[in-house]
Scaffold this motif. Structure first.
Motif, PDB file in Angstrom:
ATOM      1  N   VAL A 272       0.829  -1.208   0.000  1.00  0.00           N
ATOM      2  CA  VAL A 272       0.000   0.000   0.000  1.00  0.00           C
ATOM      3  C   VAL A 272       0.864   1.259   0.000  1.00  0.00           C
ATOM      4  N   PHE A 273       1.900   1.272   0.821  1.00  0.00           N
ATOM      5  CA  PHE A 273       2.683   2.499   0.897  1.00  0.00           C
ATOM      6  C   PHE A 273       3.669   2.631  -0.259  1.00  0.00           C
ATOM      7  N   TYR A 274       4.010   1.519  -0.867  1.00  0.00           N
ATOM      8  CA  TYR A 274       4.742   1.608  -2.127  1.00  0.00           C
ATOM      9  C   TYR A 274       3.832   2.228  -3.188  1.00  0.00           C
ATOM     10  N   ALA A 275       2.569   1.838  -3.180  1.00  0.00           N
ATOM     11  CA  ALA A 275       1.593   2.427  -4.107  1.00  0.00           C
ATOM     12  C   ALA A 275       1.477   3.928  -3.876  1.00  0.00           C
ATOM     13  N   TRP A 276       1.468   4.342  -2.614  1.00  0.00           N
ATOM     14  CA  TRP A 276       1.353   5.773  -2.303  1.00  0.00           C
ATOM     15  C   TRP A 276       2.561   6.550  -2.826  1.00  0.00           C
ATOM     16  N   LEU A 277       3.770   5.989  -2.651  1.00  0.00           N
ATOM     17  CA  LEU A 277       4.961   6.668  -3.158  1.00  0.00           C
ATOM     18  C   LEU A 277       4.911   6.791  -4.680  1.00  0.00           C
ATOM     19  N   MET A 278       4.399   5.769  -5.341  1.00  0.00           N
ATOM     20  CA  MET A 278       4.264   5.825  -6.797  1.00  0.00           C
ATOM     21  C   MET A 278       3.222   6.865  -7.203  1.00  0.00           C
ATOM     22  N   LEU A 279       2.155   6.949  -6.436  1.00  0.00           N
ATOM     23  CA  LEU A 279       1.096   7.911  -6.726  1.00  0.00           C
ATOM     24  C   LEU A 279       1.625   9.335  -6.618  1.00  0.00           C
ATOM     25  N   THR A 280       2.369   9.625  -5.544  1.00  0.00           N
ATOM     26  CA  THR A 280       2.879  10.977  -5.328  1.00  0.00           C
ATOM     27  C   THR A 280       4.000  11.339  -6.286  1.00  0.00           C
ATOM     28  N   SER A 281       4.668  10.331  -6.843  1.00  0.00           N
ATOM     29  CA  SER A 281       5.738  10.623  -7.803  1.00  0.00           C
ATOM     30  C   SER A 281       5.223  10.679  -9.236  1.00  0.00           C
ATOM     31  N   GLY A 282       3.919  10.423  -9.433  1.00  0.00           N
ATOM     32  CA  GLY A 282       3.321  10.525 -10.756  1.00  0.00           C
ATOM     33  C   GLY A 282       3.329   9.246 -11.562  1.00  0.00           C
ATOM     34  N   ASP A 283       3.791   8.139 -10.983  1.00  0.00           N
ATOM     35  CA  ASP A 283       3.804   6.851 -11.687  1.00  0.00           C
ATOM     36  C   ASP A 283       2.452   6.171 -11.479  1.00  0.00           C
ATOM     37  N   LEU A 284       1.421   6.689 -12.150  1.00  0.00           N
ATOM     38  CA  LEU A 284       0.046   6.271 -11.874  1.00  0.00           C
ATOM     39  C   LEU A 284      -0.274   4.882 -12.413  1.00  0.00           C
ATOM     40  N   GLY A 285       0.402   4.479 -13.478  1.00  0.00           N
ATOM     41  CA  GLY A 285       0.045   3.241 -14.144  1.00  0.00           C
ATOM     42  C   GLY A 285       0.229   1.999 -13.299  1.00  0.00           C
ATOM     43  N   ALA A 286       1.158   2.046 -12.344  1.00  0.00           N
ATOM     44  CA  ALA A 286       1.462   0.841 -11.561  1.00  0.00           C
ATOM     45  C   ALA A 286       0.800   0.842 -10.185  1.00  0.00           C
ATOM     46  N   VAL A 287       0.042   1.893  -9.876  1.00  0.00           N
ATOM     47  CA  VAL A 287      -0.521   2.018  -8.526  1.00  0.00           C
ATOM     48  C   VAL A 287      -1.553   0.929  -8.252  1.00  0.00           C
ATOM     49  N   GLU A 288      -2.475   0.724  -9.175  1.00  0.00           N
ATOM     50  CA  GLU A 288      -3.572  -0.214  -8.949  1.00  0.00           C
ATOM     51  C   GLU A 288      -3.054  -1.630  -8.692  1.00  0.00           C
ATOM     52  N   GLN A 289      -1.997  -2.049  -9.417  1.00  0.00           N
ATOM     53  CA  GLN A 289      -1.466  -3.394  -9.205  1.00  0.00           C
ATOM     54  C   GLN A 289      -0.947  -3.554  -7.784  1.00  0.00           C
ATOM     55  N   ARG A 290      -0.301  -2.508  -7.245  1.00  0.00           N
ATOM     56  CA  ARG A 290       0.194  -2.579  -5.867  1.00  0.00           C
ATOM     57  C   ARG A 290      -0.960  -2.661  -4.874  1.00  0.00           C
ATOM     58  N   LEU A 291      -2.032  -1.950  -5.152  1.00  0.00           N
ATOM     59  CA  LEU A 291      -3.190  -2.028  -4.263  1.00  0.00           C
ATOM     60  C   LEU A 291      -3.835  -3.411  -4.327  1.00  0.00           C
ATOM     61  N   GLN A 292      -3.833  -3.998  -5.508  1.00  0.00           N
ATOM     62  CA  GLN A 292      -4.349  -5.359  -5.623  1.00  0.00           C
ATOM     63  C   GLN A 292      -3.452  -6.351  -4.873  1.00  0.00           C
ATOM     64  N   ASP A 293      -2.135  -6.125  -4.934  1.00  0.00           N
ATOM     65  CA  ASP A 293      -1.217  -6.966  -4.142  1.00  0.00           C
ATOM     66  C   ASP A 293      -1.581  -6.887  -2.661  1.00  0.00           C
ATOM     67  N   ALA A 294      -1.892  -5.668  -2.201  1.00  0.00           N
ATOM     68  CA  ALA A 294      -2.239  -5.489  -0.792  1.00  0.00           C
ATOM     69  C   ALA A 294      -3.526  -6.249  -0.453  1.00  0.00           C
ATOM     70  N   GLU A 295      -4.503  -6.184  -1.329  1.00  0.00           N
ATOM     71  CA  GLU A 295      -5.750  -6.906  -1.083  1.00  0.00           C
ATOM     72  C   GLU A 295      -5.509  -8.407  -1.056  1.00  0.00           C
ATOM     73  N   HIS A 296      -4.648  -8.876  -1.929  1.00  0.00           N
ATOM     74  CA  HIS A 296      -4.311 -10.298  -1.931  1.00  0.00           C
ATOM     75  C   HIS A 296      -3.648 -10.677  -0.606  1.00  0.00           C
ATOM     76  N   GLY A 297      -2.737  -9.811  -0.131  1.00  0.00           N
ATOM     77  CA  GLY A 297      -2.087 -10.067   1.150  1.00  0.00           C
ATOM     78  C   GLY A 297      -3.065 -10.085   2.303  1.00  0.00           C
ATOM     79  N   LEU A 298      -4.069  -9.214   2.243  1.00  0.00           N
ATOM     80  CA  LEU A 298      -5.098  -9.208   3.279  1.00  0.00           C
ATOM     81  C   LEU A 298      -5.876 -10.522   3.275  1.00  0.00           C
ATOM     82  N   ALA A 299      -6.171 -11.016   2.077  1.00  0.00           N
ATOM     83  CA  ALA A 299      -6.899 -12.286   1.982  1.00  0.00           C
ATOM     84  C   ALA A 299      -6.071 -13.431   2.548  1.00  0.00           C
ATOM     85  N   GLU A 300      -4.758 -13.411   2.276  1.00  0.00           N
ATOM     86  CA  GLU A 300      -3.875 -14.441   2.819  1.00  0.00           C
ATOM     87  C   GLU A 300      -3.837 -14.357   4.348  1.00  0.00           C
TER      88      GLU A 300
END
Length: 911
Positions: free
Chosen positions: A420-448
């Motif tokens: 999640v916080f890697y996604a936030w750093l990407m969001l604030t640096s303007g790398d928007l394309g990869a943000v959603e995948q990181r958030l999905q990784d976080a959701e997968h981790g929550l499920a695990e």
């Protein structure tokens, strides 16, 4: 943020150290009263820290009133927020009157906003009645440009009583040439630090007790070239060595060669237990008995450390109780290289033991560093999760980014908090394309984790599951998805994710509630639904206040003021901005974000109400505070307002240049782009008759009068309507005017339905101009009267006068028809004389004076027996802020002193 007390400890005088008065005396305060900087720059092992320690103890003994703050720097100080926190703590620790405001400002503002924090620190130092010395040891550890900029700022603006001392292995990137040219710097280099023959004799024979002949001392001094580390290692090697001449002849060459040779010699002369201790503990940045016991797997480490210090074996005490030590940096480097080369597997094991000891003692950042060094990445990831709240609270983004990048990607992806916080750093640096995948990784981790994955991790790492950040993940993911949707212009997605976050967050989760309300408000704004946007976004500030985020609370005022302007209320927007400016002053962050933005916002309002003098004054105040006193997404605003004032001053070319600079600085994705800068440029072209340039803009934007209307393009369509009217007026007559009428009518219906009062006002003015161009004077006056009645209470000026000479002619006709006579009189007066003070219409016989609510409060207190400082305290503002308000009152009342101001105010019915 937890801080190591040892970073601020002045090293105690070392046993057997040689006094060096020839170097210390020129550094004493009385010998360098006009010097801002003492720079001690030499390679490792030349005794820089020892010399600084001797100097500080001499100063304290001779002049107890002198304050000395010591800060030992390391790699972690490359994070600007961490460096500033350490600098403030070091100074506050020796003088409690210094640093409280700077710390509050640092806690309340964004990372890397160094200048306002330093201004607060410098202001405190200016009040100190005696010399204050700040020592920055091991400055070569700093590589980050923002930290160098902060130190340079401190040097450039330091009061006379502040003296900075820096020890470094290389020249720091500071304005050394300028300081040299102004004779404001004392320098000591390797050539100065080399031991003289006399000092070498004192060290070898008196301190080390070797009893060497003058010939042997001279030979050693020549071979080592007076290098302190070389002499010390040679002395250790010579203990018990009967063949002194043979030893001296055995080594030659560079310092690196001598170092390798002598360390080898020293280690060979140590008992096995001591040699093993040195090699196994060299991985540690600092040493204590219990820590070394854990790392070596043996007891008795406290006694060994005491022995090493007494034997002068490159051990430096870090506190007065001799509980913590460190190795001489150079000695530690060689020992680490040796163990890394000879026993690489052992080094990993040693780091793992150190990490476990630090974790057990709740020193998690140190545990994390050693876990990374050990390659124990799963534990390192869990440790990073555990320290995340402290890192985020102190806004050490650079540190967080470095640690995340040090972890293998699969570890980050497997940890939902880190994802999640890697996604936030990407969001604030303007790398928007990869943000959603990181958030999905976080959701997968929550499920695990819900399948007992967290319990498994706890067993593997020894860290408890269910951290604060982990528990908040569902709402955090929803908030970040809202932010991502906002950044890419997905209005419906922004609202949907924000509503989900609001459902998920608890009643005491004020930060999440503020974010949710903020994104819901922004989504409503993007739709043009101001009746929803204003009350929704108004919930942001109270929640941020409850969360203790004062700077963010004040920054949110800028958005809320924009919303009120869009509704047509300049008065409410001004009240909010002035209230926030006063709150910033009361909170002690009057030089930090978003103070500059608030000044710029008030400047823009003053320009719209015709008070150009006040507009320029507030703009200058905002600019003088610097960009560090502005939040990044608002820094473009000052150039837009500069352009506005240049245009009003008759320099449209300069205005266009400033708008182009604003375009370069504009950060898209933070807020709805409701006033695009290219459209503002097009309006200037239209006003100057440059219709070809304006037409090119409209074609590039694919604008037509028949477009489907959306709020995000409303400003552009209003600009198009202006262009169509201007094209018809420029002739020959065409269908442009009919298109303008049709477009304006559709825009009016949409704006009225959504509560966009500001747009309604502008549309009515444009309709009046369109009817005027058509020759329908009665209809033009009818539309103008509607606009005047709607805006009289807000004292709009530029809304009308920006339409130029034709509008002034129409206003004169309105005066003849007695339409809103006081207001029209004021507008005509402003047009004819350039008068800058806005007025609320009262009567036509005298020009009324309008004061802001804050100015009226000041005026009432001026009509009392209170002194200036007492008035300032009553209003909870600084004396400088009071003087600014008073100056504005005097200008508007056209008086020169307090008594005249009170008298004139009574004449105008203000008191």
């Amino acid at each position: 943020m937890s801080m190591l007390a040892t970073k601020f400890h002045v090293p105690a005088p070392r046993r057997h150290a040689v006094a060096r008065p020839r170097l210390v005396d020129p550094l004493l305060p009385e010998a360098r009263a006009d010097r801002k900087l003492t720079l001690i720059c030499a390679p490792a092992g030349f005794g820089k820290t020892t010399l600084l320690s001797q100097w500080v103890h001499r100063v304290r003994a001779a002049e107890p009133e002198v304050r000395v703050a010591w800060l030992s720097l390391d790699d972690g100080d490359n994070d600007p927020a961490r460096f500033l926190a350490h600098l403030i703590a070091g100074m506050h620790g020796v003088d409690a009157t210094i640093g409280s405001g700077a710390k509050a400002l640092l806690d309340a503002t964004q990372a890397a906003a160094a200048e306002p924090v330093l201004v607060a620190l410098i202001n405190d130092l200016a009040q100190v009645g005696t010399t204050f010395i700040v020592v920055l040891d091991d400055y070569h550890a700093v590589e980050a440009r923002p930290v160098h900029d902060a130190v340079a700022f401190l040097l450039d603006h330091s009061p006379p009583q502040l003296q900075l001392a820096i020890a470094s292995r290389s020249d720091p990137p500071l304005p050394l040439s300028r300081l040299r040219a102004r004779d404001q710097m004392t320098e000591l280099r390797a050539a100065d630090l080399r031991f003289s023959a006399k000092e070498a004799q004192a060290f070898l024979n008196e301190s080390m007790g070797l009893g060497l002949s003058a010939e042997h001392i001279s030979a050693l001094e020549a071979r080592t070239e007076g290098w302190a580390a070389g002499l010390q290692l040679a002395a250790l090697s010579l203990r018990g060595n009967a063949d002194v001449p043979g030893f001296i002849d055995a080594f030659t060459g560079s310092n690196r060669f001598i170092l390798d040779y002598l360390v080898e010699e020293v280690l060979q002369h140590q008992p096995d237990g001591v040699r093993n201790f040195l090699v196994r503990t060299a991985i540690l940045d600092r040493l204590s008995g219990p820590l070394c016991d854990a790392v070596t797997g043996q007891g008795g480490s406290s006694a060994v450390l005491d022995h090493l210090e007494r034997a002068n074996l490159f051990v430096v005490p870090l506190d007065d109780r001799r509980q913590w030590y460190r190795y001489h940096h150079l000695f530690a480097e060689v020992l680490r290289a040796r163990v890394s080369h000879e026993e690489p597997d052992l080094q990993q094991s040693l780091h793992r033991r150190a990490s476990e000891w630090y974790q057990h003692h709740d020193l998690l950042e140190d545990a994390l560093k050693h876990a990374l060094a050990a390659g124990d990445f799963e534990r390192a990831g869990a440790l990073l999760e555990a320290v995340m709240p402290a890192i985020r609270k102190s806004r050490q983004d650079a540190t967080l980014r470095a640690w995340l990048n040090a972890l293998p990607d699969h570890i980050v992806r497997a940890n939902p908090v880190l994802s999640v916080f890697y996604a936030w750093l990407m969001l604030t640096s303007g790398d928007l394309g990869a943000v959603e995948q990181r958030l999905q990784d976080a959701e997968h981790g929550l499920a695990e984790a819900s399948r007992d994955g967290e319990r498994t991790r706890e067993l593997r790492t020894g860290l408890k599951a269910g951290s604060e950040e982990f528990s908040a993940l569902p709402v955090t993911i929803a908030v970040y998805r809202a932010a991502l949707a906002q950044a890419v212009g997905d209005v419906a997605g922004t609202a949907a994710h924000a509503r989900r976050a609001l459902v998920l967050c608890g009643p005491d989760d004020h930060l999440s509630r503020a974010a949710s309300a903020g994104f819901l408000g922004l989504a409503a704004w993007a739709r043009g639904d101001l009746d929803t946007a204003v009350p929704t976004f108004a919930e942001v500030a109270p929640n941020l206040h409850a969360a203790g985020n004062i700077a963010d609370e004040l920054a949110s005022t800028m958005v809320l003021a924009d919303l009120w302007i869009a509704r047509g209320s300049l008065t409410e927007a001004r009240r909010l901005l002035e209230q926030a400016l006063t709150a910033a002053d009361s909170a002690g962050i009057s030089a930090g974000p978003p103070t500059a933005d608030l000044h710029v916002g008030i400047s823009a309002l003053n320009a719209e109400t015709g008070d150009l003098a006040a507009a320029k004054e507030h703009l200058a105040a905002g600019v003088s505070l610097g960009e560090a006193a502005s939040v990044p997404e608002n820094r473009y605003r000052r150039f837009v307002v500069m352009a506005r004032l240049e245009h009003l001053s008759g320099d449209p070319d300069r205005a266009i240049g400033l708008l182009e600079e604003a375009e370069r600085r504009y950060l898209r994705g933070f807020f709805p782009e409701v006033r695009p800068i290219p459209a503002i440029k097009a309006r200037i072209w239209i006003g100057q008759g440059a219709l070809r340039e304006a037409s090119d803009w409209a074609r590039a934007r694919n604008l037509t009068s028949g477009d489907e209307l959306t709020y995000l393009r409303e400003f552009e369509h209003l600009t198009l309507a202006r262009l169509l009217i201007a094209q018809h007026e420029a002739g020959p007559p065409s269908g442009c005017l009919g298109d303008a009428f049709e477009l304006l009518e559709r825009l009016l219906q949409a704006a009225q339905a959504a509560g966009r009062g500001g747009s309604v006002n502008e549309i009515l003015v444009l309709k009046a101009r369109a009817y005027q161009v058509q020759g329908s004077l009665d209809s033009a006056l009818e539309a103008l009267e509607q606009a005047l009645k709607r805006t009289a209470a807000e004292s709009h000026v530029r809304l009308f006068l920006d339409e130029g000479a034709p509008m002034i002619a129409l206003l004169r006709r309105a005066a003849v028809e007695h339409i809103c006579p006081s207001y029209v009189s004021h507008l005509l007066h402003a047009a004819n004389t350039g008068a800058t003070a806005p007025a609320t219409p009262h009567s036509t016989d005298t020009m009324p004076v309008q004061l802001s609510e804050r100015e009226l409060q000041v005026l009432r207190l001026l009509d009392s027996s209170l002194s200036g400082p007492e008035v300032a305290r009553q209003l909870f503002v600084s004396l400088n802020t009071l003087r600014t308000h008073t100056r504005h009152i005097f200008e508007k009342l056209q008086v020169n002193n307090r008594a005249e101001a009170v008298r004139r105010a009574r004449e105008h019915g203000l008191l």
